[in-house]
Design a protein around this motif. Structure first.
Motif, PDB file in Angstrom:
ATOM      1  N   SER A   3       0.841  -1.184   0.000  1.00 59.63           N
ATOM      2  CA  SER A   3       0.000   0.000   0.000  1.00 59.63           C
ATOM      3  C   SER A   3       0.878   1.237   0.000  1.00 59.63           C
ATOM      4  N   SER A   4       2.149   1.081   0.441  1.00 54.90           N
ATOM      5  CA  SER A   4       3.124   2.171   0.370  1.00 54.90           C
ATOM      6  C   SER A   4       4.441   1.621  -0.133  1.00 54.90           C
ATOM      7  N   ILE A   5       5.268   2.475  -0.740  1.00 57.96           N
ATOM      8  CA  ILE A   5       6.535   2.042  -1.319  1.00 57.96           C
ATOM      9  C   ILE A   5       7.610   3.049  -0.965  1.00 57.96           C
ATOM     10  N   SER A   6       8.836   2.578  -0.945  1.00 58.74           N
ATOM     11  CA  SER A   6       9.982   3.436  -0.663  1.00 58.74           C
ATOM     12  C   SER A   6      11.001   3.278  -1.776  1.00 58.74           C
ATOM     13  N   PRO A   7      11.541   4.378  -2.288  1.00 60.60           N
ATOM     14  CA  PRO A   7      12.564   4.271  -3.331  1.00 60.60           C
ATOM     15  C   PRO A   7      13.852   3.694  -2.783  1.00 60.60           C
ATOM     16  N   VAL A   8      14.544   2.946  -3.625  1.00 57.94           N
ATOM     17  CA  VAL A   8      15.856   2.419  -3.270  1.00 57.94           C
ATOM     18  C   VAL A   8      16.928   3.463  -3.532  1.00 57.94           C
ATOM     19  N   ASP A   9      16.766   4.201  -4.623  1.00 59.49           N
ATOM     20  CA  ASP A   9      17.731   5.237  -5.006  1.00 59.49           C
ATOM     21  C   ASP A   9      16.965   6.504  -5.356  1.00 59.49           C
ATOM     22  N   PRO A  16       9.880  14.817 -11.020  1.00 59.76           N
ATOM     23  CA  PRO A  16       8.454  14.877 -10.692  1.00 59.76           C
ATOM     24  C   PRO A  16       8.007  13.811  -9.692  1.00 59.76           C
ATOM     25  N   ILE A  17       8.700  12.673  -9.663  1.00 58.86           N
ATOM     26  CA  ILE A  17       8.346  11.622  -8.708  1.00 58.86           C
ATOM     27  C   ILE A  17       9.101  11.819  -7.401  1.00 58.86           C
ATOM     28  N   ALA A  18      10.379  12.158  -7.482  1.00 59.20           N
ATOM     29  CA  ALA A  18      11.169  12.387  -6.271  1.00 59.20           C
ATOM     30  C   ALA A  18      10.571  13.512  -5.438  1.00 59.20           C
ATOM     31  N   ASN A  19      10.023  14.519  -6.087  1.00 60.08           N
ATOM     32  CA  ASN A  19       9.482  15.675  -5.384  1.00 60.08           C
ATOM     33  C   ASN A  19       8.209  15.362  -4.607  1.00 60.08           C
ATOM     34  N   VAL A  20       7.495  14.319  -4.979  1.00 59.18           N
ATOM     35  CA  VAL A  20       6.268  13.972  -4.266  1.00 59.18           C
ATOM     36  C   VAL A  20       6.460  12.744  -3.386  1.00 59.18           C
ATOM     37  N   THR A  21       7.684  12.225  -3.323  1.00 54.62           N
ATOM     38  CA  THR A  21       7.946  10.996  -2.602  1.00 54.62           C
ATOM     39  C   THR A  21       8.698  11.286  -1.313  1.00 54.62           C
ATOM     40  N   ASP A  22       8.063  10.953  -0.191  1.00 60.37           N
ATOM     41  CA  ASP A  22       8.761  10.995   1.094  1.00 60.37           C
ATOM     42  C   ASP A  22       9.487   9.669   1.267  1.00 60.37           C
ATOM     43  N   GLU A  23       9.878   9.361   2.486  1.00 62.42           N
ATOM     44  CA  GLU A  23      10.518   8.064   2.722  1.00 62.42           C
ATOM     45  C   GLU A  23       9.586   6.930   2.310  1.00 62.42           C
ATOM     46  N   THR A  24       8.313   7.102   2.597  1.00 61.97           N
ATOM     47  CA  THR A  24       7.311   6.154   2.095  1.00 61.97           C
ATOM     48  C   THR A  24       6.198   6.950   1.440  1.00 61.97           C
ATOM     49  N   GLN A  25       5.628   6.388   0.419  1.00 64.52           N
ATOM     50  CA  GLN A  25       4.574   7.062  -0.329  1.00 64.52           C
ATOM     51  C   GLN A  25       3.582   6.002  -0.774  1.00 64.52           C
TER      52      GLN A  25
END
Length: 431
Positions: A3-9, A16-25
């Protein structure tokens, strides 16, 4: 799960995605962000360079290995399961249409005369979601899943044959895809076994004489416009006369050209349009008869008549077992009311059909209508969609692929993860 995901890098994610992504999104927020960025920055077929880069950076930012380019701007990821088994594919198309977006929304196309008015931005977002769900559930995967992103679905020659020649179907047992449907309400999925769409071929006829003629004396030469009208009338009589009327076929003339002078019979007249059938045999029968008619008119009237076809997509023929898998998965995830049995084939064309000539598979309609603004037809200059189904559909189709592989996998394979609904109406994968 997921239901939530976290980027690896995070540094590799597109801005546009990094700007809306916290540690989990939430997966839903990420996919809406993907869809809206692509909607604002559409690219036509075989020119999807920024789109391809954006897809690559997004997937790599979440830890997936991206392969390609293939077929120019195409990409794919392979998700290897922890158990042995077969291989299944999932396809998304990434190109936009060469037409103007006339919606008044913040994510309106910023590229003049190019717009995602057929939902390929949503298809791409859903496919990214499918890849992320599968990547995070590898322990449940019995075999390998391939998620691929295809250029130029709208154009001719289309991107699917190029992807196939590039080896995208290598070792795959089946392939699935979805298409958004603005005639179907949010929360419902349209299914049909057998022909889901029609073949779509373009044709053009050119009728020529030596020199122009006078409108007062058509008998002194060859009346190219009259011959064009005779051809058009005979073409229109073919469907249902040389084919079974119970099997849909539609021939439509959309272009007719001749002289610009009222009193001149032109040296050349032309007509063109499309031929669509749900039966491969009818497709061949009508095309052959059109050639025969053109040849006879040439002989009868002493004109030079040329008929050419641009081969479009064959019909999408949905496999019964693949659709049964999708239907059972939908019922399990969302209940009986989520399944819509499509009563008849669409006469639109879809190049996903090329894949189904090589492997079995299923093509699914996703309801995206929730009011007047999301009910404009595909290709309409104000087409838009309700984004609520993006994440649930990603989870659904990931589950479809898991079920397909686990059904075909070795004895003792783990059951597929179970899809459950959350309070907000989305679905998530849970063990």
């Amino acid at each position: 799960m997921l239901s939530s995901i976290s980027p690896v890098d995070r540094s590799h994610l597109p801005a546009p995605i990094a700007n809306v992504t916290d540690e989990t999104q939430s997966l839903a927020q990420v996919l809406v962000g993907v869809r809206r960025y692509l909607h604002q920055h559409p690219e036509v077929g075989m020119e999807e360079h920024n789109t391809s880069r954006f897809i690559r950076e997004t997937l790599e930012g979440y830890g997936l290995d991206v392969h390609g380019p293939i077929a120019g701007t195409g990409l794919y990821v392979d998700i290897e399961g922890e158990g042995s088994g077969g291989a299944v594919g999932y396809r998304a198309d990434i190109d936009a249409l060469p037409t103007q977006d006339q919606k008044q929304v913040p994510y309106r196309s910023q590229t003049p005369s190019v717009a995602h008015l057929c939902g390929h931005d949503a298809h791409t977002a859903i496919a990214i979601g499918v890849a992320l769900v599968l990547h995070n559930n590898r322990e449940q995967l019995q075999g390998r899943a391939r998620v691929f992103f295809q250029p130029n679905e709208e154009g001719l020659p289309s991107g699917a044959p190029l992807m196939i020649r590039g080896g995208i179907l290598e070792d795959l047992d089946a392939v699935y895809a979805v298409h958004v449907d603005p005639t179907l309400e949010v929360g419902r999925y349209g299914l049909i076994t057998g022909p889901a769409t029609a073949s779509s071929d373009r044709f053009e006829v050119r009728i020529r004489q030596e020199g122009t003629g006078h409108s007062a004396r058509p008998h002194k030469g060859v009346d190219t416009v009259w011959i064009a009208s005779q051809l058009m009338n005979q073409f229109y009589q073919l469907a249902g006369r040389i084919t079974d009327a119970r099997t849909p076929s539609v021939l439509t003339v959309t272009m007719l050209d001749g002289s610009e002078a009222h009193n001149v019979i032109p040296e050349q007249a032309s007509l063109g349009g499309t031929l669509r059938t749900v039966s491969p045999n009818d497709r061949e029968t009508i095309r052959n008869r059109m050639h025969q008619i053109a040849e006879r008119m040439e002989t009868l009237h002493g004109a030079h008549v040329e008929l050419d076809f641009d081969d479009g997509s064959p019909p999408v023929i949905n496999d019964e077992a693949a659709i049964a898998n999708v239907e059972a998965t939908i019922r399990d995830a969302f209940g009986e009311e989520a399944v819509y049995q499509i009563p008849e084939s669409s006469m639109g064309g879809e190049d996903f059909a090329h894949y189904l000539k090589h492997v079995s598979g299923g093509f699914v309609r996703v309801g995206t209508a929730s009011g007047p603004e999301t009910s404009y037809p595909l290709h309409h200059h104000r087409f838009d969609l309700d984004e609520t189904p993006l994440a649930p559909t990603s989870r659904l189709m990931a589950r479809v692929l898991l079920n397909h592989l686990n059904r075909e996998g070795p004895k003792g394979a783990h059951p597929a993860p179970h899809l459950t609904s959350t309070d907000n109406g989305s679905s998530e994968v849970a063990h």
